[in-house]
Design an enzyme around this catalytic site. Structure first.
Site, PDB file in Angstrom:
ATOM      1  N   ILE A 274       0.834  -1.205   0.000  1.00 35.18           N
ATOM      2  CA  ILE A 274       0.000   0.000   0.000  1.00 35.18           C
ATOM      3  C   ILE A 274       0.867   1.253   0.000  1.00 35.18           C
ATOM      4  O   ILE A 274       0.678   2.165  -0.822  1.00 35.18           O
ATOM      5  CB  ILE A 274      -0.956   0.004   1.202  1.00 35.18           C
ATOM      6  CG1 ILE A 274      -1.970  -1.123   1.079  1.00 35.18           C
ATOM      7  CG2 ILE A 274      -1.687   1.351   1.312  1.00 35.18           C
ATOM      8  CD1 ILE A 274      -2.884  -1.280   2.270  1.00 35.18           C
TER       9      ILE A 274
ATOM     10  N   ASP B  36      10.731   2.361   6.747  1.00 32.64           N
ATOM     11  CA  ASP B  36      10.244   0.999   6.950  1.00 32.64           C
ATOM     12  C   ASP B  36      11.321   0.223   7.703  1.00 32.64           C
ATOM     13  O   ASP B  36      12.517   0.391   7.430  1.00 32.64           O
ATOM     14  CB  ASP B  36       9.932   0.322   5.617  1.00 32.64           C
ATOM     15  CG  ASP B  36       9.018  -0.886   5.777  1.00 32.64           C
ATOM     16  OD1 ASP B  36       7.965  -0.923   5.119  1.00 32.64           O
ATOM     17  OD2 ASP B  36       9.357  -1.810   6.559  1.00 32.64           O
TER      18      ASP B  36
ATOM     19  N   ASP C 123      -9.184   5.746   9.915  1.00 36.30           N
ATOM     20  CA  ASP C 123     -10.079   4.702   9.390  1.00 36.30           C
ATOM     21  C   ASP C 123     -10.104   3.468  10.290  1.00 36.30           C
ATOM     22  O   ASP C 123     -10.952   2.593  10.114  1.00 36.30           O
ATOM     23  CB  ASP C 123      -9.609   4.298   7.985  1.00 36.30           C
ATOM     24  CG  ASP C 123     -10.561   3.333   7.294  1.00 36.30           C
ATOM     25  OD1 ASP C 123     -11.765   3.621   7.255  1.00 36.30           O
ATOM     26  OD2 ASP C 123     -10.087   2.282   6.802  1.00 36.30           O
TER      27      ASP C 123
ATOM     28  N   GLU D   4     -13.205  -1.516  17.716  1.00 35.70           N
ATOM     29  CA  GLU D   4     -14.187  -1.272  16.664  1.00 35.70           C
ATOM     30  C   GLU D   4     -15.438  -2.097  16.931  1.00 35.70           C
ATOM     31  O   GLU D   4     -15.346  -3.237  17.395  1.00 35.70           O
ATOM     32  CB  GLU D   4     -13.591  -1.622  15.299  1.00 35.70           C
ATOM     33  CG  GLU D   4     -12.393  -0.757  14.944  1.00 35.70           C
ATOM     34  CD  GLU D   4     -11.780  -1.126  13.591  1.00 35.70           C
ATOM     35  OE1 GLU D   4     -12.274  -2.070  12.947  1.00 35.70           O
ATOM     36  OE2 GLU D   4     -10.816  -0.452  13.183  1.00 35.70           O
TER      37      GLU D   4
ATOM     38  N   HIS E 192     -13.456   1.879   9.073  1.00 36.13           N
ATOM     39  CA  HIS E 192     -12.581   0.812   8.572  1.00 36.13           C
ATOM     40  C   HIS E 192     -12.993   0.375   7.161  1.00 36.13           C
ATOM     41  O   HIS E 192     -13.218  -0.807   6.888  1.00 36.13           O
ATOM     42  CB  HIS E 192     -12.608  -0.397   9.515  1.00 36.13           C
ATOM     43  CG  HIS E 192     -11.366  -1.230   9.409  1.00 36.13           C
ATOM     44  ND1 HIS E 192     -10.839  -1.904  10.481  1.00 36.13           N
ATOM     45  CD2 HIS E 192     -10.535  -1.509   8.360  1.00 36.13           C
ATOM     46  CE1 HIS E 192      -9.758  -2.566  10.106  1.00 36.13           C
ATOM     47  NE2 HIS E 192      -9.556  -2.333   8.818  1.00 36.13           N
ATOM     48  N   ILE E 193     -13.058   1.365   6.265  1.00 37.66           N
ATOM     49  CA  ILE E 193     -13.513   1.092   4.902  1.00 37.66           C
ATOM     50  C   ILE E 193     -12.408   1.294   3.873  1.00 37.66           C
ATOM     51  O   ILE E 193     -12.683   1.361   2.669  1.00 37.66           O
ATOM     52  CB  ILE E 193     -14.720   1.990   4.538  1.00 37.66           C
ATOM     53  CG1 ILE E 193     -14.336   3.481   4.673  1.00 37.66           C
ATOM     54  CG2 ILE E 193     -15.934   1.640   5.371  1.00 37.66           C
ATOM     55  CD1 ILE E 193     -15.359   4.435   4.097  1.00 37.66           C
ATOM     56  N   GLY E 194     -11.148   1.358   4.334  1.00 33.57           N
ATOM     57  CA  GLY E 194     -10.053   1.579   3.393  1.00 33.57           C
ATOM     58  C   GLY E 194     -10.063   0.594   2.238  1.00 33.57           C
ATOM     59  O   GLY E 194      -9.876   0.969   1.081  1.00 33.57           O
ATOM     60  N   GLY E 195     -10.285  -0.669   2.527  1.00 36.53           N
ATOM     61  CA  GLY E 195     -10.316  -1.687   1.475  1.00 36.53           C
ATOM     62  C   GLY E 195     -11.717  -2.084   1.074  1.00 36.53           C
ATOM     63  O   GLY E 195     -11.900  -3.044   0.326  1.00 36.53           O
TER      64      GLY E 195
END
Length: 631
Positions: free
Chosen positions: A384, A403, A486, A491, A514-517
């Site tokens: 991503i 990273d 998100d 949750e 939590h709608i990123g995907g």
């Protein structure tokens, strides 16, 4: 035939095929006209009366033929339609029919002209098709059938089978009362009430053996040509609104599927996991070691998302359970949401829209900027983060990333040597890390102190990686210009549970559930990808794409038994397996081995000899975790 020979006798309508052939003939003739619908209903009524023994077969057939007004020209079209309607478990076991064609018969009150072209594609001999034949007039109109044939009479199947003088055991498989009569009349030694397509109460009540599929029958009889397991015994549990395409894929494969919209707690999952062969989850359900202690039949876990931190991978490995995820399927969806939120935040669009809904016209350029030329700092540069890097750079942003793993920079992106360095120079900070425990609160109060005044902050990764209290404090004191979140430490389990967070009501904060995907494209792709990976593992033993077992991509299994042996990675296992196979005089057709730090996975294809003692010895090899065999 020898004394021990088994002969399989199949009914045709609603057994070998899903439907009644004369029903389809009616549909071809009348093509959904109003008159055709009425005729079809009457034909179906007459069929049921004949199948249930409430009307003589000759009378049932005669009345149906008279109603149809069919012609020879219709038969070819009907055959092509019926080829598309062969029963699913029959299709799955095509090899069985071809390998044992000498010992397979079709017996039907239907008609040879329709049946033979269909079953011959499965290797069934025309002379082994016992059925009625049409009578035609000089114009090709179907005017009746050969009334001298026993099969148009009551007890016709009994008489016809007895006339064959079969030796050994005869097994009848069918859905109708006339099929059951073959057992009652002594023509066969076993009868399976076949319910995959239709379940007739009178037949099921009388039958001692009920078969929801051909897989079940072959498994029950320990038949060498059968699949390794009856697919209707594979129970699939899908949680958290896994995409409907995944449900359809599992159902088409012949598995039993149960779906639950929300997530389950540990105790709830412990209750549901018993007897489950395949578990499908998304991000909220946690598959713990305690849950796995109660997973007595679990073969595979599918995480229908990118992450797998919600699954105890080590515990799965030590039980020989393979875990699959979708590492790339929703990447684009997350990237697009992140980019859109960045633009909304730097332009104060969300806050302006809120004021407009309240009737306030606030036209101003103050604190509203372009993203061109701004520095985007990516914490995490996996699938991503790296894709967001490319898209953001194309829009004129300067991209930096950090990273913990050494990653190749794409485009003009620059790698930072530390998280502190990245936070200090970024105008926008976006998190794209995984959910491992060590990432908890990697963005805490100290991390916010390193950020520039007026920074824009996004978290579309995992809820626990950000100290929410510190984020709230920095939003309130103005250090953070705006934020998009998100994911959250806690949750709601489903859409009925209310959402509560300290972030609610804060200025220039975009909150999403939590709608990123969660785009239609992403969820569909994930559903296809994970479901097919799991089915391939169940059917062939292929672990390519597994996140915890050694990855092996295997050729299709042909004319062999496949032994799959998962064990602790210690010396000598392969030698022990081969010595046991040698002891039982097995010919190895192919062998594949792959190991990781803790596990070894050996797949051995042997010839068609199978011995229960051999299985026992393979299971007793020290350090064996799991053993499975495919036919």
């Amino acid at each position: 035939m020898t004394e021990n020979q088994e002969t399989f006798i199949f009914d045709f309508d609603s057994t070998f095929i899903k439907v009644e052939a004369l029903d389809v003939l009616c549909e071809v003739i009348y093509q959904d006209s109003a008159a055709g619908e009425q005729i079809l209903k009457e034909i179906q009524r007459l069929t049921d009366l004949g199948m249930e023994g409430k009307l003589s077969l000759k009378e049932s057939l005669t009345k149906r033929i008279q109603l149809l007004q069919a012609n020879r020209d219709h038969i070819g079209t009907v055959i092509e339609e019926l080829k598309k309607k062969v029963t699913a478990s029959v299709i799955r076991n095509r090899t069985f029919f071809k390998q044992h064609s000498d010992n397979i018969y079709i017996i039907s009150n239907g008609f040879k002209e329709i049946i033979i072209p269909i079953v011959s594609e499965y290797g069934i001999k025309p002379e082994h098709v016992l059925a009625n034949t049409f009578k035609f007039d000089h114009d090709g109109k179907i005017i009746g059938f050969d009334e001298k044939d026993e099969l148009c009479e009551n007890q016709g199947k009994v008489k016809k089978i007895k006339s064959l003088n079969l030796q050994g055991e005869a097994i009848m498989i069918g859905d109708g009362y006339t099929d059951y009569e073959t057992l009652e009349g002594g023509a066969v030694s076993k009868f399976f009430a076949f319910t995959e397509n239709v379940s007739r109460k009178i037949v099921v009540e009388k039958a001692s053996q009920i078969a929801p599929s051909l897989d079940e029958i072959l498994y029950e009889l320990s038949y060498k040509a059968s699949v390794s397991y009856p697919k209707n015994r594979i129970n699939v549990l899908l949680l958290e609104n896994v995409h409907e395409d995944a449900v359809k894929i599992f159902e088409h494969e012949g598995y039993n599927v149960e779906t639950i919209k929300g997530s389950l707690s540990e105790d709830e999952l412990i209750e549901k996991i018993k007897g489950v062969s395949i578990l499908g989850i998304r991000s909220k359900t946690h598959v713990t070691a305690k849950v796995l202690e109660h997973a007595n039949k679990l073969h595979a876990v599918g995480t229908f998302c990118i992450g797998t931190n919600q699954v105890d991978l080590n515990a799965c490995s030590m039980k020989g359970i393979s875990v699959f995820n979708a590492p790339y399927s929703n990447t684009r969806s997350v990237v697009e949401l992140a980019l859109g939120q960045i633009i909304m935040l730097v332009r104060n669009t969300f806050e302006k829209s809120k004021l407009m809904h309240e009737g306030v016209w606030d036209k101003s350029a103050t604190n509203s900027v372009e993203i061109r030329g701004k520095k985007l700092g990516l914490v995490g540069y996996g699938s991503i983060g790296s894709q967001l890097s490319i898209v953001a750079e194309a829009l004129g942003m300067k991209v930096y990333f950090y990273d913990a793993v050494d990653r190749l920079a794409l485009g003009n992106a620059k790698k930072c040597s530390s998280l502190k360095e990245l936070l200090a120079l970024s105008d926008v900070v976006s998190l794209h890390v995984d959910g491992r425990a060590s990432n908890k609160n990697i963005i805490d109060a100290d991390a916010f102190d390193y950020m520039k005044p007026g920074v824009v902050f996004l978290n579309l990764s995992r809820g626990h990686v950000v100290d929410i209290e510190a984020l709230v404090a920095n939003l309130k004191n103005g250090k953070i210009h705006g934020a998009a979140v998100d994911v959250f430490p806690y949750e709601p389990k489903n859409n009925d549970e209310p959402f509560v967070s300290e972030l609610q009501g804060l200025k220039n904060v975009i909150l999403t559930p939590h709608i990123g995907g969660s785009t239609e494209e992403a969820q569909e792709d994930i559903g296809h990808y994970v479901a097919n990976k799991i089915i391939n593992y169940i059917n062939t033993g292929t672990t390519y794409g597994s996140v915890n077992l050694p990855e092996i991509q295997l050729p299709e299994l042909q004319s062999a038994h496949r032994i799959m042996h998962i064990h602790e990675n210690v010396k000598g296992i392969l030698a022990q397996i081969n010595n046991i196979l040698l002891e039982y005089d097995n010919n190895i057709l192919g062998q594949y081995l792959k190991t990781n730090e803790t596990l070894g996975y050996v797949i051995t294809d042997i010839d068609n000899f199978h011995n229960k003692d051999l299985e026992k010895k393979l299971k007793k090899i020290p350090n064996t975790i799991r053993y499975r065999i495919l036919y």
